[in-house]
Each structure stands twice: as structure tokens, then as C-alpha cells.
Design a protein around this motif. Sequence first.
Motif, short mmCIF file in Angstrom:
data_model
loop_
_atom_site.label_atom_id
_atom_site.label_comp_id
_atom_site.label_asym_id
_atom_site.label_seq_id
_atom_site.Cartn_x
_atom_site.Cartn_y
_atom_site.Cartn_z
N UNK A 107 -5.80 10.48 -3.07
CA UNK A 107 -5.56 10.85 -4.45
C UNK A 107 -4.94 9.65 -5.17
N UNK A 108 -5.45 9.30 -6.35
CA UNK A 108 -4.90 8.13 -7.04
C UNK A 108 -3.45 8.33 -7.46
N UNK A 109 -2.70 7.24 -7.37
CA UNK A 109 -1.30 7.22 -7.81
C UNK A 109 -1.16 6.29 -9.00
N UNK A 110 -0.62 6.79 -10.08
CA UNK A 110 -0.38 5.96 -11.26
C UNK A 110 0.94 5.22 -11.06
N UNK A 111 0.90 3.90 -11.12
CA UNK A 111 2.09 3.07 -10.90
C UNK A 111 2.71 2.60 -12.20
N UNK A 112 1.87 2.39 -13.23
CA UNK A 112 2.39 1.82 -14.47
C UNK A 112 1.41 2.09 -15.59
N UNK A 113 1.90 2.42 -16.77
CA UNK A 113 1.05 2.61 -17.95
C UNK A 113 1.89 2.30 -19.19
N UNK A 114 1.53 1.24 -19.89
CA UNK A 114 2.32 0.83 -21.04
C UNK A 114 1.45 0.09 -22.04
N UNK A 115 1.83 0.14 -23.31
CA UNK A 115 1.14 -0.59 -24.37
C UNK A 115 2.10 -1.64 -24.93
N UNK A 116 1.67 -2.89 -24.90
CA UNK A 116 2.44 -3.99 -25.50
C UNK A 116 1.91 -4.18 -26.92
N UNK A 117 2.73 -3.95 -27.94
CA UNK A 117 2.22 -4.07 -29.31
C UNK A 117 2.13 -5.51 -29.78
N UNK A 118 1.04 -5.83 -30.45
CA UNK A 118 0.87 -7.09 -31.18
C UNK A 118 1.31 -8.31 -30.37
N UNK A 119 0.52 -8.67 -29.37
CA UNK A 119 0.89 -9.79 -28.51
C UNK A 119 0.93 -11.10 -29.30
N UNK A 120 1.75 -12.02 -28.88
CA UNK A 120 1.87 -13.32 -29.53
C UNK A 120 0.69 -14.22 -29.17
N UNK A 121 0.53 -15.30 -29.90
CA UNK A 121 -0.58 -16.22 -29.61
C UNK A 121 -0.43 -16.86 -28.24
N UNK A 122 0.79 -17.22 -27.84
CA UNK A 122 0.98 -17.84 -26.53
C UNK A 122 0.73 -16.86 -25.39
N UNK A 123 1.09 -15.60 -25.60
CA UNK A 123 0.82 -14.56 -24.60
C UNK A 123 -0.69 -14.36 -24.46
N UNK A 124 -1.40 -14.36 -25.58
CA UNK A 124 -2.86 -14.21 -25.56
C UNK A 124 -3.52 -15.36 -24.80
N UNK A 125 -3.03 -16.58 -24.99
CA UNK A 125 -3.59 -17.74 -24.29
C UNK A 125 -3.48 -17.57 -22.78
#
Length: 208
Positions: A107-125
Motif C-alpha cells: 500500500x502506498x505511503x505518502x511521505x511529503x506533500x507541499x506547494x512552494x509558492x512563486x519560486x525565485x529565479x535562482x531556485x528555478x535554475x
Amino acid sequence: MAELRVYLKLESLRRQFAAYMGSPTRARGYVPLEGMHSLIIEIAPALAIHHVSDVALKTVPEAEPGILYTERQFGILELHSFDMDHVDRAGAAVLKAIGQKAEDQLKPQLLFAEIVPEVTDSHAVILNRNREASMILPGESLLLIEMMPALFAAYAANEAERIAPGATLVDCQMIGASGRLFMSGEKSELEKARDHIVALLKTVKGRG
């Protein structure tokens, strides 16, 4: 005796996920197309997957193998066809050959679920340098989901695209110790995808 870890049936592959499955980093065999149905099986020990593949392809030669892979501990087979009957018959033959039922999977186990809002340009790179699918753009939000076994990330990716077609598949890490899904887009779309995936994973039948 082979241990069934994952028995995952995906109905009607969505456009982005099908394209990802056909990319050079993922497609090790026949390329799946949008609208095809897919069966993904993971068993242990790893080399037993070749017996499973032999049974499936001799029973249903019309089915196309997209992935046949042995990692350190587990073996993985992905089959696809436009005809769901091909997928069902291949799966039934495999289950009979190893003496197990679909519900014997983990049976699948969910370990993490999150939304990071509006990522920065350096994070996107940084994200784009490590991704295997589409790019995330600065200012977009990022959905992150992690689960075990890893192959359920494929289920999450296909279902997320079904419920939130405006979201972008950035990466789907579906082989390894855990599975990880990265999707970008509007926060409202990603919230729909996250809630849908979390609810679906709870309905999957399997052993603890």
C-alpha cells in the motif's frame, strides 16, 4: 517465490506523462503514446522480472514493453497498449504465474506533500538543471510530493495531469527508494492536483 511490490494500472496516459515516458532517460523499449493504457509491475528479487516479462509477452504479444529494468533489489516492467484488454490479460497472466493478487502489492505511503509558492529565479535554475521533463519558470508555484514505493509517482503524475491539465510536469522520479513528483503552475491548479493525489493514494488496496 517472487514478492509483488507494485501492481499499477494507468488508464489513458496523459499527454505530458506519456511524453516523459517516451524520453531517452525513461524509455528503454517501445515508446508509449498519449491515450495508451499502461501496466507497471515491481517485484523482488530483481531478476525475477524477466520471468514476469516472459509470461506477459508470450500471453499477450500485442502488448509493448516500455521499461524492463533491474535495480539493486527490485525488477520493474512497464507494458502498454491502446487496448485495455491487452493490459488486463497480461496482468492476469503475471499474477497467476507468481501466485498472487493485485491486492498483495504494498500500500502506498505518502511521505511529503507541499506547494512552494512563486519560486525565485535562482531556485528555478537549480530545479531545471536536474529535471527530466519540462522547465519551471520563475514566479510559478511548485508542487512536491514524495511517496513509497517509488513507482506510485507514475500514478500520481498521470492523475495530477488528468485533474489539473494546466499544470506542468517538471519531473517524476519513479525508480528508487521513494518516488517524487514535481509539478509547476498556478497555485490553485496545484492544490487541486495535490488533494486529488492524496485522496487517491488512500484508496489503493495493498498490504501495510
